[in-house]
Write an enzyme that holds these catalytic residues in place. Structure first.
Site, PDB file in Angstrom:
ATOM      1  N   GLU A 115       2.086  -3.053  12.345  1.00 40.49           N
ATOM      2  CA  GLU A 115       1.785  -4.071  12.223  1.00 40.49           C
ATOM      3  C   GLU A 115       2.139  -4.511  13.757  1.00 40.49           C
ATOM      4  O   GLU A 115       2.942  -6.579  14.643  1.00 40.49           O
ATOM      5  CB  GLU A 115       2.107  -4.527  11.203  1.00 40.49           C
ATOM      6  CG  GLU A 115       2.474  -4.185  10.235  1.00 40.49           C
ATOM      7  CD  GLU A 115       3.335  -4.115   8.596  1.00 40.49           C
ATOM      8  OE1 GLU A 115       4.407  -4.052   9.374  1.00 40.49           O
ATOM      9  OE2 GLU A 115       3.204  -4.846   8.232  1.00 40.49           O
ATOM     10  N   TRP A 148       1.074  -0.931   0.013  1.00 40.95           N
ATOM     11  CA  TRP A 148      -0.184   0.364   0.094  1.00 40.95           C
ATOM     12  C   TRP A 148       0.939   1.404   0.096  1.00 40.95           C
ATOM     13  O   TRP A 148       0.133   2.038  -0.154  1.00 40.95           O
ATOM     14  CB  TRP A 148      -0.689   0.271   0.900  1.00 40.95           C
ATOM     15  CG  TRP A 148      -0.010   0.198   2.519  1.00 40.95           C
ATOM     16  CD1 TRP A 148       1.147  -0.733   2.844  1.00 40.95           C
ATOM     17  CD2 TRP A 148      -0.485   0.946   3.847  1.00 40.95           C
ATOM     18  NE1 TRP A 148       1.100   0.224   3.517  1.00 40.95           N
ATOM     19  CE2 TRP A 148       0.119   1.089   4.543  1.00 40.95           C
ATOM     20  CE3 TRP A 148      -1.679   2.129   3.879  1.00 40.95           C
ATOM     21  CZ2 TRP A 148       0.102   1.575   5.825  1.00 40.95           C
ATOM     22  CZ3 TRP A 148      -1.316   2.674   4.851  1.00 40.95           C
ATOM     23  CH2 TRP A 148      -0.924   2.462   5.963  1.00 40.95           C
TER      24      TRP A 148
HETATM   25  O1  IFM Z   1       3.625  -1.162   4.009  1.00 42.77           O
HETATM   26  C1  IFM Z   1       4.774  -1.356   4.935  1.00 42.77           C
HETATM   27  C2  IFM Z   1       3.932  -1.826   6.571  1.00 42.77           C
HETATM   28  O2  IFM Z   1       2.975  -0.736   6.467  1.00 42.77           O
HETATM   29  C3  IFM Z   1       4.785  -2.012   7.190  1.00 42.77           C
HETATM   30  N1  IFM Z   1       6.122  -2.087   6.934  1.00 42.77           N
HETATM   31  C4  IFM Z   1       6.924  -2.168   5.907  1.00 42.77           C
HETATM   32  C5  IFM Z   1       5.340  -2.243   4.829  1.00 42.77           C
HETATM   33  C6  IFM Z   1       6.724  -2.049   3.618  1.00 42.77           C
HETATM   34  O3  IFM Z   1       6.943  -1.456   3.168  1.00 42.77           O
END
Ligand code: IFM
Length: 602
Positions: A320, A190
């Protein structure tokens, strides 16, 4: 070579480990090296030819040496006097099986190299320079301030790094690491739609459009993915991918991030509003909006225990460290707006392109009945709310989780939680890795009062660890919006040189493209307060204490606007195109003809 992977972080990779690109052929012949390799799982073939020529007068001998499919080389022997310059031109051309049958790759690449070498280095460099001049003219930000060089360098580096890898062919997207490193295996997330896309839509709308085309071209795969997830209708875009198929390994941190559907829809609507490209809505946009909306209408339910409100359970929001949650605020908000945009698209088509609507009804087996359900969901979407603090918790369980006590975590482990702790330990604490609810409030700031945004910002400021590079730029933008100017500047400063100064200690794996775009956003959407609301630009300009002025350009519906903010005033200058109406500090303003300037006293 083998991709570097870590076995300890479920976000980064869970294997399989080892070489992922298998060499099919490698040839060294006179001045040419030719390579072809195929990815193990998705079967994509890349071809790469490189042509080498000593163009100064020093060559005495050439040798090519080919051992096997992994080892081939060219050698050039030159005779040089001290202080003489030897010039070697190396021209490289790539293509992939996405563009043509594998059997045609070599012929195509040799012909491309032939043309390039005929034109010569000078011609190619000049063409590239013109291309980039045009880019800087539209995307560059100029700041006047004492000791600004380091920030200028950061901004320019960041813009270059996001512009370079944003593909223009509609068949490919853009990796979270751009073209700079192996982190996340080159996958697109995203990051493209929510961070990079807004920069491109105002500076290079054609490139933004190609990125949307890429999503449109993978819609069938997203439909197939939705069926795997049990949705009878609609499309679910993959959390991480290259060819349109889901490439996430650990689903709680991957596929469960359903918000990607609404993020793509948000980017699409932003594109439509900023460019006014109604043809795109008819041809591709409406179909994407309908298909993404359908998944939202299927994934949740009107829950009796929540007063009949529409609840979405077991999804992961942007954050996350809180996964598989119920009613993630960001997801519910973005889903509702996705549905709202789909309803508007259907209405628009019915009025303006009834034939296309009919076609879509047939192709998608779509009926008016679905619209009724969408309307009910829009009216009844559930949002977690904490009465005492008057804030939106990130999800239903957030306020019940154990408070985070960082003093219990040894300093060297603090930024590497997934590497050092079991995911469950992380998930049971009330803290957040990155901007989540706050991001939703930025993207839809017109739906919240300033006071509401401030209360939420204050709360999330306390519980957010900013372990993701996608976080500080968003906090900075929201801080600007609510008048926390010093904080906004501090966040901007962190974002601007994040990679150049390697603040996250992981630059070895590649750039952080989202944050890089976030730096542009921190200036334009943050300090200058740009939003596109109901297809109209609005500004809330502020000049950081440390600066004397800054300026940037925006493309809006074919016109080019230059915005300059100095102490005490903001100027809006129409460089090219037709009249632009906009809002500045809450009231209407406009520039009517090329050369016009509107001045707002601050
Ligand atoms: O898409 C991101 C996520 O929001 C956080 N971890 C890394 C991913 C890739 O940059």
């Amino acid at each position: 070579m083998e991709n570097h992977t870590r076995k300890t972080n479920p976000i980064v990779d869970y294997g399989p480990f080892g070489r992922k690109l298998e060499p099919d052929r490698l040839e060294a012949d006179n001045e040419l090296l030719y390579y072809e390799g195929t990815t193990q799982t998705s079967g994509l073939t890349v071809g790469c030819g490189s042509l080498h020529r000593i163009v100064s007068e020093h060559l005495i001998k050439k040798e090519s040496c080919q051992k096997n499919k992994l080892d081939a080389s060219l050698r050039f022997y030159v005779e040089v006097k001290e202080n003489e310059t030897v010039i070697l031109d190396k021209m490289i051309a790539y293509s992939t099986s996405l563009d043509m049958p594998v059997t045609e790759l070599k012929t195509y690449l040799l012909s491309a190299l032939g043309t390039a070498s005929e034109k010569g280095y000078g011609f190619l460099a000049e063409r590239q320079r013109n291309y980039f001049d045009c880019f800087w003219e539209h995307a560059g930000i100029e700041i006047a301030a004492k000791n600004i060089e380091a920030f200028h360098q950061g901004l320019r580096f960041n813009l270059f790094q996001i512009f370079q890898p944003a593909w223009r062919d509609g068949k490919t997207g853009m990796g979270a690491k751009g073209l700079t490193g192996e982190g996340y295996e080159g996958h697109y997330f995203w990051d493209t739609e929510m961070y990079v896309f807004p920069v491109l839509v105002y500076s290079q709308p054609d490139v933004a459009k190609s990125l949307l085309d890429y999503r449109y071209n993978t819609l069938d795969k997203a439909r197939a993915r939705a069926r795997i997830l049990g949705h009878e209708k609609g499309a679910l875009f993959p959390w991480r991918t290259i060819n349109g198929e889901e490439a996430s390994t650990y689903y709680p941190l991957g596929t469960a991030q359903y918000h990607i559907n609404a993020d793509i829809a948000y980017a699409l609507v932003l594109y439509l509003q900023v460019t006014g490209d109604e043809e795109y809505l008819k041809e591709k946009g409406a179909e994407m909006l309908i298909e993404t909306a359908r998944v939202w209408a299927d994934v949740g339910s009107f829950a009796e225990c929540r007063g009949g409100k529409y609840c979405i359970c077991d999804v992961t929001g942007p954050d996350e460290y809180n996964v598989l949650v119920d009613n993630n605020f960001y997801t519910n908000l973005m889903a509702r707006e996705n549905l709202r945009d789909a309803v508007s698209a259907v209405k628009y088509l019915k009025e303006n392109a009834p034939d296309r609507m009919e076609q879509l009804c047939e192709k998608l087996d779509f009926s008016e009945e679905e619209l009724k359900i969408w309307d009910q969901i829009i009216e009844n979407m559930y949002f977690p709310y904490d009465e005492k603090r008057q804030i939106y918790p990130m999800d239903d369980g957030f306020m019940m989780r154990k408070p985070w006590d960082e003093s219990k975590i040894p300093p060297e482990k603090r930024a590497w939680l997934y590497e050092n702790y079991h995911p469950l330990f992380i998930m049971r604490h009330r803290m957040s890795k990155q901007a989540d609810a706050i991001l939703g409030m930025y993207l839809h700031s017109d739906l919240f009062s300033e006071e509401e945004i401030r209360r939420n910002y204050d709360f999330y400021q306390e519980v957010t660890l900013h372990h993701s590079s996608l976080s500080t730029c968003i906090f900075g933008i929201v801080a600007s919006d609510i008048g926390y100017h010093e904080e906004a500047y501090r966040y901007f400063s962190e974002s601007a040189r994040m990679d150049l100064d390697d603040y996250h200690n992981n630059f070895y794996a590649g750039i952080h493209a989202a944050n890089m775009a976030g730096t542009w956003q921190a200036v334009v959407n943050g300090f200058a307060g740009l939003r596109c609301q109901n297809a109209r630009l609005r500004f809330k300009p502020h000049l950081p204490e440390e600066w004397e002025s800054y300026s940037f350009r925006l493309q809006y519906r074919g016109s080019l606007l230059k915005v300059t903010i100095t102490r005490g005033k903001a100027e809006f200058h129409l460089l090219r195109g037709e009249a632009v109406q906009f809002l500045v500090n809450g009231h209407s303003a406009s520039v009517e003809q090329e050369g016009d300037t509107y001045v707002e006293e601050l």
